[in-house]
Design an enzyme around this catalytic site. Structure first.
Site, short mmCIF file in Angstrom:
data_model
loop_
_atom_site.label_atom_id
_atom_site.label_comp_id
_atom_site.label_asym_id
_atom_site.label_seq_id
_atom_site.Cartn_x
_atom_site.Cartn_y
_atom_site.Cartn_z
N LEU A 54 0.82 -1.22 0.00
CA LEU A 54 0.00 0.00 0.00
C LEU A 54 0.85 1.27 0.00
O LEU A 54 1.89 1.34 0.66
CB LEU A 54 -0.91 0.00 1.23
N GLY B 58 -1.55 6.32 -2.72
CA GLY B 58 -2.67 6.17 -3.66
C GLY B 58 -3.78 5.34 -3.03
O GLY B 58 -4.96 5.72 -3.03
N HIS B 59 -3.40 4.19 -2.46
CA HIS B 59 -4.41 3.33 -1.81
C HIS B 59 -5.03 4.06 -0.61
O HIS B 59 -6.24 3.98 -0.37
CB HIS B 59 -3.77 2.04 -1.29
N GLY C 228 -8.70 3.41 -8.23
CA GLY C 228 -7.86 4.52 -8.65
C GLY C 228 -7.91 4.73 -10.16
O GLY C 228 -7.99 3.76 -10.92
N LYS D 113 -5.53 5.51 -11.81
CA LYS D 113 -4.22 5.07 -12.34
C LYS D 113 -4.39 3.95 -13.36
O LYS D 113 -3.74 3.94 -14.39
CB LYS D 113 -3.37 4.62 -11.16
N ASP D 114 -5.27 2.99 -13.07
CA ASP D 114 -5.59 1.99 -14.09
C ASP D 114 -6.96 2.37 -14.67
O ASP D 114 -8.00 1.82 -14.27
CB ASP D 114 -5.59 0.58 -13.50
#
Ligand code: PAF
Length: 278
Positions: A33, A36-37, A147, A149-150
């Protein structure tokens, strides 16, 4: 924080709380982690009565066995971070708790699983839908937090939710970046000092594309971005695409919602990043 490893335990714990009217926010992760998490946990805390986080390194979404083997698993540090972040429940099952055998079922999400990341990582999004479907079934969240991000993963999960009419709302949360722009990722721990420096070309190029979107045509922006990334030492570009954020099809000058998406190998580590540029 409660820490469960079996489906039965977590279901037993959540059932009465749900009955009492508590809303459940769910943050599925593969551990290792980072901020972001933790930003997903914070958002889930804002929007729901209680927060469940799962840590499960899902074997079916890795198409490279070496990548699976070397995926970081710092569980003690993760537990500490979750405690500090105020997470209520951790679900940290074994592979056997989630998969009975060699599961082959396949959810047809159409071209979404074959484009971009899907093309470079065949089967990846099938593994993601398998595990997220199972985790949703166990946790039964009101909202699930993923997120940006993906970005493609968010689209894939959205598609699964719509196809199966799952009673959960997906919330996409912004990418967290280091102060120099590098998108936070569990894989960043594999970057050497040199890789770390070269990796900055990804976020820098995304930002340049964002800055130029209203003055330069899309084909030129894409060409310039590809050239900039390809000429960075130690960086091997898989793709740089400007797409319609609703379809992942190539964007044009009239596209209202444009996302720039990049994937590249930096040293031995494959990184992805993206930016909503319009
Ligand atoms: O984004 C991830 O970390 C994983 O793909 C997820 C959603 C936890 C499924 O294994």
């Amino acid at each position: 924080m409660k820490n469960f490893t079996t489906k039965q335990q977590i279901r037993q714990h959540l059932q009465p709380l749900r009955k009492d009217g508590a809303t459940i926010g769910f943050v599925p992760t593969m551990g290792a982690l980072h901020q972001g998490h933790l930003s997903l946990i914070a958002r889930a805390k804002q929007e729901c009565d209680m927060v469940v986080c799962s840590i499960f390194v899902n074997p079916t979404q890795f198409n490279d066995p070496k990548d699976l083997e070397k995926y970081p698993r710092p569980i003690e540090a993760d537990i500490q971070k979750l405690e500090q972040a105020g997470c209520d429940v951790l679900f940290n099952p074994d592979v056997n708790e989630i998969y009975a055998g060699n599961e082959q079922w396949h959810l047809d999400i159409g071209e979404l699983e074959r484009l971009l990341e899907g093309a470079f990582r065949p089967g990846h999004y099938q593994g993601v839908t398998q595990v997220v479907f199972k985790l949703f079934d166990i946790v039964e969240p009101d909202k699930a937090f993923f997120g940006q991000k993906d970005f493609q993963q968010v689209m894939v999960i959205n598609c699964m939710i719509e196809l199966l009419k799952l009673p959960v709302t997906l919330v996409m949360c912004p990418i967290e970046r280091e102060s120099d722009g590098l998108a936070m990722s569990s894989r960043n721990v594999h970057l050497t000092v040199d890789d770390r420096r070269h990796a900055l070309i990804l976020s820098r190029t995304l930002q340049q594309v964002k800055d130029g979107i209203n003055t330069t045509d899309i084909a030129t922006l894409k060409q310039q971005a590809e050239a900039a990334i390809s000429s960075e030492p130690g960086v091997e570009l898989d793709y740089f695409e400007l797409v319609d954020g609703n379809t992942l099809h190539a964007a044009n000058q009239n596209t209202a919602y444009v996302v720039a998406l990049v994937a590249a190998k930096v040293g031995n580590t494959r990184l992805i990043d993206n930016m909503i540029v319009r």
